[in-house]
Design a protein around this motif. Structure first.
Motif, mmCIF file in Angstrom:
data_model
loop_
_atom_site.group_PDB
_atom_site.id
_atom_site.type_symbol
_atom_site.label_atom_id
_atom_site.label_comp_id
_atom_site.label_asym_id
_atom_site.label_seq_id
_atom_site.Cartn_x
_atom_site.Cartn_y
_atom_site.Cartn_z
ATOM 1 N N ASN A 60 0.992 -1.069 -0.094
ATOM 2 C CA ASN A 60 0.110 0.146 -0.044
ATOM 3 C C ASN A 60 0.758 1.132 0.112
ATOM 4 O OD1 ASN A 60 -0.024 1.605 2.573
ATOM 5 N ND2 ASN A 60 -0.300 -0.531 3.540
ATOM 6 N N THR A 61 0.129 2.214 -0.457
ATOM 7 C CA THR A 61 1.029 3.791 -0.541
ATOM 8 C C THR A 61 0.259 4.668 0.306
ATOM 9 O OG1 THR A 61 -0.185 4.446 -2.663
ATOM 10 C CG2 THR A 61 1.811 3.442 -2.638
ATOM 11 N N TRP A 62 -0.735 4.200 1.279
ATOM 12 C CA TRP A 62 -1.593 5.282 1.898
ATOM 13 C C TRP A 62 -0.915 5.959 2.624
ATOM 14 C CZ3 TRP A 62 -3.909 0.000 4.056
ATOM 15 C CH2 TRP A 62 -4.785 -0.581 3.060
ATOM 16 N N ASP A 63 0.156 5.677 3.578
ATOM 17 C CA ASP A 63 1.036 6.779 4.117
ATOM 18 C C ASP A 63 2.491 6.810 3.571
ATOM 19 O OD1 ASP A 63 -1.138 7.396 6.016
ATOM 20 O OD2 ASP A 63 -0.702 5.479 7.009
ATOM 21 N N SER A 64 2.580 6.394 2.469
ATOM 22 C CA SER A 64 3.974 6.211 2.124
ATOM 23 C C SER A 64 4.305 6.547 0.468
ATOM 24 C CB SER A 64 4.662 4.761 2.043
ATOM 25 O OG SER A 64 3.673 3.909 1.422
ATOM 26 N N LEU A 65 3.121 7.111 -0.352
ATOM 27 C CA LEU A 65 3.388 7.363 -1.555
ATOM 28 C C LEU A 65 4.299 8.194 -1.756
ATOM 29 C CD1 LEU A 65 2.018 7.244 -4.344
ATOM 30 C CD2 LEU A 65 0.727 9.252 -3.777
ATOM 31 N N GLY A 66 5.528 8.259 -2.711
ATOM 32 C CA GLY A 66 6.522 8.898 -3.027
ATOM 33 C C GLY A 66 7.573 8.932 -1.731
ATOM 34 N N GLY A 67 7.453 8.030 -0.727
ATOM 35 C CA GLY A 67 8.350 8.207 0.206
ATOM 36 C C GLY A 67 9.820 7.348 0.014
ATOM 37 N N THR A 68 10.394 7.616 1.103
ATOM 38 C CA THR A 68 11.807 7.171 1.013
ATOM 39 C C THR A 68 11.908 6.091 2.041
ATOM 40 O OG1 THR A 68 12.730 8.621 2.617
ATOM 41 C CG2 THR A 68 12.781 9.399 0.131
ATOM 42 N N PRO A 69 12.910 4.930 1.886
ATOM 43 C CA PRO A 69 13.243 3.992 2.834
ATOM 44 C C PRO A 69 13.722 4.586 4.094
ATOM 45 C CG PRO A 69 14.309 3.264 0.669
ATOM 46 C CD PRO A 69 13.791 4.726 0.580
ATOM 47 N N PRO A 70 13.487 3.990 5.437
ATOM 48 C CA PRO A 70 14.029 4.344 6.571
ATOM 49 C C PRO A 70 15.366 4.152 6.419
ATOM 50 C CG PRO A 70 12.896 2.198 6.718
ATOM 51 C CD PRO A 70 12.729 2.573 5.350
ATOM 52 N N PRO A 71 15.979 5.294 7.375
ATOM 53 C CA PRO A 71 17.374 5.285 7.167
ATOM 54 C C PRO A 71 18.025 3.964 7.860
ATOM 55 C CG PRO A 71 16.472 6.933 8.666
ATOM 56 C CD PRO A 71 15.583 6.344 7.972
ATOM 57 N N ARG A 72 19.364 3.700 7.678
ATOM 58 C CA ARG A 72 19.955 2.565 8.436
ATOM 59 C C ARG A 72 19.907 2.881 10.016
ATOM 60 N NH1 ARG A 72 22.045 -1.507 5.780
ATOM 61 N NH2 ARG A 72 23.403 -2.097 7.440
ATOM 62 N N GLY A 73 19.798 1.977 10.950
ATOM 63 C CA GLY A 73 20.030 2.398 12.165
ATOM 64 C C GLY A 73 18.524 2.669 12.817
ATOM 65 N N HIS A 74 17.635 2.421 11.995
ATOM 66 C CA HIS A 74 16.084 2.918 12.680
ATOM 67 C C HIS A 74 15.362 1.187 12.713
ATOM 68 C CE1 HIS A 74 17.350 6.884 11.688
ATOM 69 N NE2 HIS A 74 16.279 7.187 12.519
ATOM 70 N N THR A 75 14.562 1.317 13.660
ATOM 71 C CA THR A 75 13.689 0.006 13.854
ATOM 72 C C THR A 75 12.827 -0.055 12.482
ATOM 73 O OG1 THR A 75 11.934 1.470 14.956
ATOM 74 C CG2 THR A 75 13.638 0.049 16.146
ATOM 75 N N GLY A 76 12.249 -1.128 12.328
ATOM 76 C CA GLY A 76 11.539 -1.683 11.191
ATOM 77 C C GLY A 76 11.723 -3.006 10.680
ATOM 78 N N LEU A 77 11.257 -3.295 9.606
ATOM 79 C CA LEU A 77 11.236 -4.582 9.074
ATOM 80 C C LEU A 77 12.798 -4.910 8.653
ATOM 81 C CD1 LEU A 77 9.566 -7.014 7.605
ATOM 82 C CD2 LEU A 77 9.844 -5.911 5.601
ATOM 83 N N PHE A 78 13.185 -6.074 9.130
ATOM 84 C CA PHE A 78 14.471 -6.410 8.752
ATOM 85 C C PHE A 78 14.363 -7.234 7.275
ATOM 86 C CE2 PHE A 78 18.225 -9.521 8.796
ATOM 87 C CZ PHE A 78 19.074 -8.498 8.877
ATOM 88 N N HIS A 79 13.347 -8.182 7.205
ATOM 89 C CA HIS A 79 13.130 -8.808 5.802
ATOM 90 C C HIS A 79 11.888 -9.703 6.230
ATOM 91 C CE1 HIS A 79 16.142 -12.171 7.395
ATOM 92 N NE2 HIS A 79 14.700 -12.796 7.272
ATOM 93 N N ALA A 80 11.251 -9.768 4.933
ATOM 94 C CA ALA A 80 10.176 -10.805 4.824
ATOM 95 C C ALA A 80 10.702 -11.961 4.201
ATOM 96 C CB ALA A 80 8.993 -10.469 4.168
ATOM 97 N N ALA A 81 10.374 -13.076 4.804
ATOM 98 C CA ALA A 81 10.873 -14.271 4.308
ATOM 99 C C ALA A 81 9.861 -15.502 3.855
ATOM 100 C CB ALA A 81 11.784 -15.217 5.460
ATOM 101 N N PHE A 82 10.250 -15.871 2.595
ATOM 102 C CA PHE A 82 9.484 -16.626 1.807
ATOM 103 C C PHE A 82 10.021 -18.048 1.776
ATOM 104 C CE2 PHE A 82 8.767 -12.470 0.625
ATOM 105 C CZ PHE A 82 7.232 -12.483 0.642
#
Length: 164
Positions: A60-82
């Protein structure tokens, strides 16, 4: 902390990602990972799955349209594994990723599994992996898992998958 019993076999059902460009993200997950678009929700979200499933990946782009990835050193998703069912299926998936021109950021033999890593166009980490049978998982003297991070021969993985 009090532990509460859970169902014996819960599993992760899907991952829902914020992306900056919906069409670009849909193309990546469709072309590189082979997911099929199941539904668009207006112009702001899409749901993709394998084998007709309603969705394994939501974008989704609901809150992220045109956004940038979070900078290194911040919390968030490390990876999605399949998780792939076997080595041949993993090798075929990795071949598709490489043929799409996607650069791997890592590859490892963890003892319990073999895995490759790369990023989607929004910088979200992706892992494709296959598990070894639990009876083959390495264990220490106490019986605890002894996972590692040994190099994985990606060329052999792809070669061993054969051609479709």
């Amino acid at each position: 902390m009090e532990r509460h019993p859970t169902h014996p076999a819960p599993r992760v059902g899907h991952v829902h990602l914020r992306v900056s460009d919906l069409d670009r993200a849909v193309a990546f997950y469709r072309d590189a990972l082979g997911l099929e678009e199941q539904q668009r929700f207006g112009t702001g979200a899409a749901f993709l799955g394998w084998d007709g499933y309603h969705h394994h990946v939501a974008l989704n782009t609901w809150d992220s349209l045109g956004g940038t990835p979070p900078p290194r050193g911040h919390t968030g998703l490390f990876h999605a594994a399949f998780l792939y069912p076997d080595r041949a299926a993993l090798g075929a998936a990795v071949r598709r990723v490489l043929e799409a021109g996607i650069e791997l950021t890592g590859a490892a033999d963890h003892g319990v599994s073999e895995a490759v890593y790369f990023d989607d166009p929004d910088g979200n980490g992706i892992e494709l992996y296959r598990d070894r049978p639990p009876a083959d998982w390495p264990r220490d003297a106490r019986g605890m898992l002894a996972m590692g991070n040994a190099p994985l021969d990606v060329a052999a993985l792809v070669r061993d998958a054969g051609r479709p």
